[in-house]
Design a protein around this motif. Structure first.
Motif, PDB file in Angstrom:
ATOM      1  N   VAL A  13       0.794  -1.056  -0.038  1.00  0.00           N
ATOM      2  CA  VAL A  13      -0.077  -0.134  -0.036  1.00  0.00           C
ATOM      3  C   VAL A  13       0.922   1.249  -0.038  1.00  0.00           C
ATOM      4  N   TYR A  14       1.868   1.303   0.877  1.00  0.00           N
ATOM      5  CA  TYR A  14       2.849   2.364   0.831  1.00  0.00           C
ATOM      6  C   TYR A  14       3.542   2.685  -0.456  1.00  0.00           C
ATOM      7  N   ALA A  15       4.085   1.675  -1.116  1.00  0.00           N
ATOM      8  CA  ALA A  15       4.764   1.763  -2.578  1.00  0.00           C
ATOM      9  C   ALA A  15       3.685   2.344  -3.418  1.00  0.00           C
ATOM     10  N   GLY A  16       2.442   1.743  -3.632  1.00  0.00           N
ATOM     11  CA  GLY A  16       1.557   2.250  -4.660  1.00  0.00           C
ATOM     12  C   GLY A  16       0.691   3.312  -4.262  1.00  0.00           C
ATOM     13  N   ALA A  17      -0.543   3.118  -3.495  1.00  0.00           N
ATOM     14  CA  ALA A  17      -1.432   4.097  -3.034  1.00  0.00           C
ATOM     15  C   ALA A  17      -0.917   5.497  -2.416  1.00  0.00           C
ATOM     16  N   VAL A  18       0.185   5.261  -1.615  1.00  0.00           N
ATOM     17  CA  VAL A  18       0.889   6.373  -0.825  1.00  0.00           C
ATOM     18  C   VAL A  18       1.939   7.115  -1.635  1.00  0.00           C
ATOM     19  N   SER A  19       2.914   6.624  -1.804  1.00  0.00           N
ATOM     20  CA  SER A  19       4.042   6.977  -2.515  1.00  0.00           C
ATOM     21  C   SER A  19       3.974   6.913  -3.989  1.00  0.00           C
ATOM     22  N   ARG A  20       3.204   6.337  -4.561  1.00  0.00           N
ATOM     23  CA  ARG A  20       3.353   5.973  -6.100  1.00  0.00           C
ATOM     24  C   ARG A  20       4.626   5.767  -6.566  1.00  0.00           C
ATOM     25  N   ASP A  21       5.294   4.752  -5.933  1.00  0.00           N
ATOM     26  CA  ASP A  21       6.643   4.416  -6.336  1.00  0.00           C
ATOM     27  C   ASP A  21       6.592   3.062  -7.135  1.00  0.00           C
ATOM     28  N   ALA A  22       6.904   3.256  -8.569  1.00  0.00           N
ATOM     29  CA  ALA A  22       6.681   2.122  -9.283  1.00  0.00           C
ATOM     30  C   ALA A  22       7.716   0.925  -9.016  1.00  0.00           C
ATOM     31  N   ASP A  23       8.943   1.535  -9.026  1.00  0.00           N
ATOM     32  CA  ASP A  23      10.042   0.692  -8.223  1.00  0.00           C
ATOM     33  C   ASP A  23       9.841   0.062  -7.085  1.00  0.00           C
ATOM     34  N   ALA A  24       9.328   0.792  -6.201  1.00  0.00           N
ATOM     35  CA  ALA A  24       9.166  -0.096  -5.059  1.00  0.00           C
ATOM     36  C   ALA A  24       8.017  -1.096  -4.985  1.00  0.00           C
ATOM     37  N   LEU A  25       6.884  -0.638  -5.922  1.00  0.00           N
ATOM     38  CA  LEU A  25       5.928  -1.608  -5.758  1.00  0.00           C
ATOM     39  C   LEU A  25       6.127  -3.010  -6.618  1.00  0.00           C
ATOM     40  N   ALA A  55       7.475  -6.073 -16.245  1.00  0.00           N
ATOM     41  CA  ALA A  55       5.909  -5.280 -16.640  1.00  0.00           C
ATOM     42  C   ALA A  55       5.282  -4.700 -15.775  1.00  0.00           C
ATOM     43  N   ILE A  56       5.364  -5.222 -14.413  1.00  0.00           N
ATOM     44  CA  ILE A  56       4.553  -4.344 -13.285  1.00  0.00           C
ATOM     45  C   ILE A  56       5.410  -2.923 -13.090  1.00  0.00           C
ATOM     46  N   ARG A  57       6.532  -3.015 -12.957  1.00  0.00           N
ATOM     47  CA  ARG A  57       7.332  -1.790 -12.859  1.00  0.00           C
ATOM     48  C   ARG A  57       6.951  -0.667 -14.067  1.00  0.00           C
ATOM     49  N   ALA A  58       6.904  -1.178 -15.287  1.00  0.00           N
ATOM     50  CA  ALA A  58       7.038  -0.599 -16.492  1.00  0.00           C
ATOM     51  C   ALA A  58       5.425   0.232 -16.599  1.00  0.00           C
ATOM     52  N   ALA A  59       4.534  -0.871 -16.282  1.00  0.00           N
ATOM     53  CA  ALA A  59       3.058  -0.431 -16.486  1.00  0.00           C
ATOM     54  C   ALA A  59       2.540   0.574 -15.272  1.00  0.00           C
ATOM     55  N   HIS A  63       1.283   4.512 -15.657  1.00  0.00           N
ATOM     56  CA  HIS A  63      -0.134   4.703 -14.653  1.00  0.00           C
ATOM     57  C   HIS A  63       0.013   5.784 -13.727  1.00  0.00           C
ATOM     58  N   TYR A  64       1.126   5.950 -12.773  1.00  0.00           N
ATOM     59  CA  TYR A  64       1.383   6.787 -12.112  1.00  0.00           C
ATOM     60  C   TYR A  64       1.673   8.154 -12.932  1.00  0.00           C
ATOM     61  N   ALA A  65       2.321   8.117 -13.918  1.00  0.00           N
ATOM     62  CA  ALA A  65       2.676   9.536 -14.829  1.00  0.00           C
ATOM     63  C   ALA A  65       1.282  10.186 -15.337  1.00  0.00           C
ATOM     64  N   ARG A  66       0.213   9.252 -15.503  1.00  0.00           N
ATOM     65  CA  ARG A  66      -1.119  10.002 -15.936  1.00  0.00           C
ATOM     66  C   ARG A  66      -1.750  10.295 -15.069  1.00  0.00           C
ATOM     67  N   GLN A  67      -1.517  10.112 -13.781  1.00  0.00           N
ATOM     68  CA  GLN A  67      -2.430  10.634 -12.662  1.00  0.00           C
ATOM     69  C   GLN A  67      -2.367  12.471 -12.647  1.00  0.00           C
ATOM     70  N   PRO A  68      -3.288  12.944 -12.158  1.00  0.00           N
ATOM     71  CA  PRO A  68      -3.637  14.146 -12.052  1.00  0.00           C
ATOM     72  C   PRO A  68      -2.366  14.702 -11.139  1.00  0.00           C
ATOM     73  N   GLY A  69      -1.813  16.013 -11.415  1.00  0.00           N
ATOM     74  CA  GLY A  69      -0.590  16.683 -10.458  1.00  0.00           C
ATOM     75  C   GLY A  69      -1.015  16.874  -9.231  1.00  0.00           C
ATOM     76  N   ASP A  70      -2.546  16.933  -8.792  1.00  0.00           N
ATOM     77  CA  ASP A  70      -2.586  17.041  -7.204  1.00  0.00           C
ATOM     78  C   ASP A  70      -2.431  15.981  -6.448  1.00  0.00           C
ATOM     79  N   GLY A  71      -2.160  14.774  -6.959  1.00  0.00           N
ATOM     80  CA  GLY A  71      -1.682  13.692  -6.071  1.00  0.00           C
ATOM     81  C   GLY A  71      -2.564  13.299  -4.761  1.00  0.00           C
ATOM     82  N   ARG A  72      -3.768  13.489  -5.160  1.00  0.00           N
ATOM     83  CA  ARG A  72      -4.717  13.148  -4.118  1.00  0.00           C
ATOM     84  C   ARG A  72      -4.478  11.700  -3.342  1.00  0.00           C
ATOM     85  N   ALA A  73      -4.196  11.657  -2.141  1.00  0.00           N
ATOM     86  CA  ALA A  73      -3.557  10.621  -1.669  1.00  0.00           C
ATOM     87  C   ALA A  73      -4.792  10.109  -0.798  1.00  0.00           C
ATOM     88  N   PRO A  74      -4.806   8.897  -0.277  1.00  0.00           N
ATOM     89  CA  PRO A  74      -5.617   8.353   1.159  1.00  0.00           C
ATOM     90  C   PRO A  74      -5.325   9.055   2.243  1.00  0.00           C
TER      91      PRO A  74
END
Length: 138
Positions: A13-25, A55-59, A63-74
């Protein structure tokens, strides 16, 4: 040393939804790990199935690059989850209610409920099935 379901889930969850770090994810997965979002339509921009850590890292980076700049986090203080262990030691289920704060001006918080099924091997995710409403991702 093997990680607990809680440690695996929280780091995912931290790697994905919180920090949006594709490498850590991606590193949360085994080399041959599989990510699936079975409810997402096949023609959606969000990946429905990814095989392999790279493939997970790249995709997910795309995906994170397409997200809006406001970075609305949970809002982690308002969000909640329950982990369910199973009779199979390498499988656990996360039942999640993620809360996003209202954007002010009297708007209500938004709660997104989802279920994730994790199959782990050697402390990493070997297969993840993520069940959520596909309209939540672009």
């Amino acid at each position: 040393m093997s990680r607990t379901p809680r440690e695996i889930f929280e780091s995912y969850v931290y790697a994905g939804a919180v920090s949006r770090d594709a490498d850590a994810l991606a590193e949360a997965f085994t080399e041959d790990g599989v990510f699936e979002a079975p409810l997402v339509p096949a023609d959606a921009a969000f990946p429905r199935r990814l095989e392999g850590r790279e493939a997970i890292r790249a995709a997910m980076a795309a995906h994170y690059a397409r997200q809006p700049g406001d970075g609305r986090a949970p809002n982690l203080a308002k969000s909640a989850y329950v982990l369910h262990t199973t009779a199979v030691p390498d499988v656990f289920i996360a039942e999640i209610d993620t809360v996003f704060d209202g954007e002010g001006r009297g708007e209500d918080d938004v709660t997104v409920s989802l279920v994730r099924i994790f199959r782990v091997r050697d402390g990493r995710i070997a297969r993840l099935r993520d069940y959520f409403a596909p309209g939540l991702v672009s």
